[in-house]
Design a protein around this motif. Structure first.
Motif, PDB file in Angstrom:
ATOM      1  N   ILE A  93       7.484  14.821  -3.396  1.00 27.51           N
ATOM      2  CA  ILE A  93       7.707  14.111  -1.919  1.00 27.51           C
ATOM      3  C   ILE A  93       7.275  12.583  -2.901  1.00 27.51           C
ATOM      4  CG2 ILE A  93       6.937  15.467  -0.373  1.00 27.51           C
ATOM      5  CD1 ILE A  93       4.025  15.174  -0.924  1.00 27.51           C
ATOM      6  N   ARG A  94       7.588  11.661  -1.934  1.00 24.79           N
ATOM      7  CA  ARG A  94       7.275   9.994  -3.080  1.00 24.79           C
ATOM      8  C   ARG A  94       7.211   9.465  -1.757  1.00 24.79           C
ATOM      9  NH1 ARG A  94      11.082  11.314  -6.352  1.00 24.79           N
ATOM     10  NH2 ARG A  94      10.904  13.579  -5.586  1.00 24.79           N
ATOM     11  N   PHE A  95       6.835   7.699  -2.021  1.00 22.51           N
ATOM     12  CA  PHE A  95       6.746   6.776  -1.094  1.00 22.51           C
ATOM     13  C   PHE A  95       7.222   5.526  -2.862  1.00 22.51           C
ATOM     14  CE2 PHE A  95       2.098   6.936  -2.639  1.00 22.51           C
ATOM     15  CZ  PHE A  95       2.178   5.766  -2.356  1.00 22.51           C
ATOM     16  N   TYR A  96       7.118   4.430  -2.081  1.00 20.19           N
ATOM     17  CA  TYR A  96       7.517   3.666  -2.979  1.00 20.19           C
ATOM     18  C   TYR A  96       6.527   2.330  -2.655  1.00 20.19           C
ATOM     19  CZ  TYR A  96      11.678   5.677  -4.418  1.00 20.19           C
ATOM     20  OH  TYR A  96      12.815   6.467  -5.366  1.00 20.19           O
ATOM     21  N   PHE A  97       6.082   1.501  -3.153  1.00 23.16           N
ATOM     22  CA  PHE A  97       5.645  -0.068  -2.908  1.00 23.16           C
ATOM     23  C   PHE A  97       6.063  -1.183  -3.921  1.00 23.16           C
ATOM     24  CE2 PHE A  97       2.744   1.569  -6.149  1.00 23.16           C
ATOM     25  CZ  PHE A  97       2.174   0.632  -6.268  1.00 23.16           C
ATOM     26  N   ASP A  98       6.134  -2.583  -3.780  1.00 25.43           N
ATOM     27  CA  ASP A  98       6.393  -3.378  -4.466  1.00 25.43           C
ATOM     28  C   ASP A  98       4.664  -3.390  -5.026  1.00 25.43           C
ATOM     29  OD1 ASP A  98       9.257  -3.683  -3.988  1.00 25.43           O
ATOM     30  OD2 ASP A  98       8.825  -4.490  -2.200  1.00 25.43           O
ATOM     31  N   GLY A  99       4.513  -3.164  -6.030  1.00 30.55           N
ATOM     32  CA  GLY A  99       3.791  -3.721  -6.556  1.00 30.55           C
ATOM     33  C   GLY A  99       2.588  -4.807  -7.123  1.00 30.55           C
ATOM     34  N   PRO A 100       2.261  -5.596  -8.024  1.00 32.47           N
ATOM     35  CA  PRO A 100       1.432  -6.590  -8.952  1.00 32.47           C
ATOM     36  C   PRO A 100       2.975  -6.999  -9.867  1.00 32.47           C
ATOM     37  CG  PRO A 100       0.343  -5.043  -9.506  1.00 32.47           C
ATOM     38  CD  PRO A 100       1.044  -3.951  -8.863  1.00 32.47           C
ATOM     39  N   ASP A 101       3.281  -8.580  -9.088  1.00 31.61           N
ATOM     40  CA  ASP A 101       4.623  -9.084  -9.803  1.00 31.61           C
ATOM     41  C   ASP A 101       5.905  -8.574  -8.765  1.00 31.61           C
ATOM     42  OD1 ASP A 101       3.029 -10.463 -11.580  1.00 31.61           O
ATOM     43  OD2 ASP A 101       2.561  -8.485 -12.481  1.00 31.61           O
ATOM     44  N   ASP A 102       5.536  -8.573  -7.696  1.00 26.32           N
ATOM     45  CA  ASP A 102       6.674  -7.738  -6.957  1.00 26.32           C
ATOM     46  C   ASP A 102       7.255  -6.412  -7.806  1.00 26.32           C
ATOM     47  OD1 ASP A 102       6.427  -8.641  -4.724  1.00 26.32           O
ATOM     48  OD2 ASP A 102       7.208 -10.799  -5.278  1.00 26.32           O
ATOM     49  N   ILE A 103       6.256  -5.528  -8.248  1.00 21.03           N
ATOM     50  CA  ILE A 103       7.335  -4.557  -9.540  1.00 21.03           C
ATOM     51  C   ILE A 103       7.092  -3.630  -8.371  1.00 21.03           C
ATOM     52  CG2 ILE A 103       6.736  -3.255 -11.393  1.00 21.03           C
ATOM     53  CD1 ILE A 103       5.799  -5.087 -12.880  1.00 21.03           C
ATOM     54  N   GLU A 104       8.360  -2.882  -8.375  1.00 17.68           N
ATOM     55  CA  GLU A 104       8.574  -1.642  -7.484  1.00 17.68           C
ATOM     56  C   GLU A 104       8.183  -0.151  -8.313  1.00 17.68           C
ATOM     57  OE1 GLU A 104      11.064  -0.309  -4.347  1.00 17.68           O
ATOM     58  OE2 GLU A 104      12.375  -0.319  -6.020  1.00 17.68           O
ATOM     59  N   PHE A 105       7.020  -0.071  -7.465  1.00 18.80           N
ATOM     60  CA  PHE A 105       7.141   1.642  -7.884  1.00 18.80           C
ATOM     61  C   PHE A 105       7.124   2.723  -7.015  1.00 18.80           C
ATOM     62  CE2 PHE A 105       4.364  -1.090 -10.296  1.00 18.80           C
ATOM     63  CZ  PHE A 105       3.756  -0.982 -11.648  1.00 18.80           C
ATOM     64  N   GLU A 106       7.400   3.585  -7.491  1.00 10.92           N
ATOM     65  CA  GLU A 106       7.352   4.797  -7.009  1.00 10.92           C
ATOM     66  C   GLU A 106       6.778   5.967  -7.194  1.00 10.92           C
ATOM     67  OE1 GLU A 106      10.433   8.476  -6.784  1.00 10.92           O
ATOM     68  OE2 GLU A 106      11.109   7.014  -7.924  1.00 10.92           O
ATOM     69  N   VAL A 107       5.713   6.484  -5.907  1.00  7.43           N
ATOM     70  CA  VAL A 107       4.788   7.491  -6.450  1.00  7.43           C
ATOM     71  C   VAL A 107       5.220   8.954  -5.606  1.00  7.43           C
ATOM     72  CG1 VAL A 107       2.436   7.754  -6.021  1.00  7.43           C
ATOM     73  CG2 VAL A 107       3.300   5.749  -5.630  1.00  7.43           C
ATOM     74  N   VAL A 108       5.133   9.555  -7.288  1.00  7.27           N
ATOM     75  CA  VAL A 108       5.402  11.163  -6.604  1.00  7.27           C
ATOM     76  C   VAL A 108       4.641  11.937  -6.849  1.00  7.27           C
ATOM     77  CG1 VAL A 108       6.262  11.222  -8.770  1.00  7.27           C
ATOM     78  CG2 VAL A 108       7.796  12.354  -7.340  1.00  7.27           C
ATOM     79  N   SER A 109       4.394  13.121  -6.588  1.00  8.19           N
ATOM     80  CA  SER A 109       3.832  13.823  -6.474  1.00  8.19           C
ATOM     81  C   SER A 109       4.567  15.624  -6.743  1.00  8.19           C
ATOM     82  CB  SER A 109       2.719  14.634  -5.411  1.00  8.19           C
ATOM     83  OG  SER A 109       2.043  15.938  -5.647  1.00  8.19           O
ATOM     84  N   TYR A 110       4.531  16.650  -7.776  1.00  8.96           N
ATOM     85  CA  TYR A 110       4.804  17.875  -7.602  1.00  8.96           C
ATOM     86  C   TYR A 110       4.359  18.921  -7.000  1.00  8.96           C
ATOM     87  CZ  TYR A 110       8.091  14.555 -10.370  1.00  8.96           C
ATOM     88  OH  TYR A 110       8.930  13.760 -10.554  1.00  8.96           O
ATOM     89  N   ALA A 111       3.124  18.544  -6.213  1.00 13.39           N
ATOM     90  CA  ALA A 111       2.171  19.538  -5.822  1.00 13.39           C
ATOM     91  C   ALA A 111       2.810  19.963  -5.033  1.00 13.39           C
ATOM     92  CB  ALA A 111       1.252  18.595  -6.113  1.00 13.39           C
TER      93      ALA A 111
END
Length: 124
Positions: free
Chosen positions: A106-124
């Motif tokens: 499962i995952r979500f994305y966000f535009d973080g510092p300096d407009d760099i996009e991060f994908e945050v994912v969990s395999y739990a």
């Protein structure tokens, strides 16, 4: 083999590193002078890191990286507790988007510092 680091140009490495440490529980591994009279902060865990680099010159935006050869589109970060990290992301003023629940996690994305996009994912 494993991926050790990715080097990214940012306007303020120390500020970006502080945010990423707060969001992901990372630490600063090293910081100091870098190429072309610039400054770099290495932030991550004991296995891998992001090298946040600021040159000693004016920076220009990259535009839409998804249509550029060699464009960096997002950085994926695996976390144990997706909900806890999403709460931190929101508290830091970023907006999670593109939530997904598909293999392998499962995952979500966000535009973080300096407009760099991060994908945050969990395999739990």
């Amino acid at each position: 083999m494993k991926l050790e680091h990715v080097n990214i140009t940012v306007p303020n490495p120390k500020a970006s590193a502080a945010i990423l440490c707060e969001l992901f529980g990372w630490h600063v591994r090293w910081e100091g002078e870098a190429k072309d009279n610039g400054f770099t902060v290495h932030v991550g865990d004991d296995e891998s890191y992001l090298a946040l680099y600021a040159p000693n010159k004016r920076l220009e935006p990259t535009g839409n990286t998804y249509v550029r050869i060699g464009g960096m589109n997002h950085i994926g970060v695996v976390v144990a507790d997706l909900d806890a990290v999403e709460a931190k992301v929101k508290a830091a003023g970023y907006t999670p988007h593109s939530h997904g629940d598909y293999e392998p996690g499962i995952r979500f994305y966000f535009d973080g510092p300096d407009d760099i996009e991060f994908e945050v994912v969990s395999y739990a």
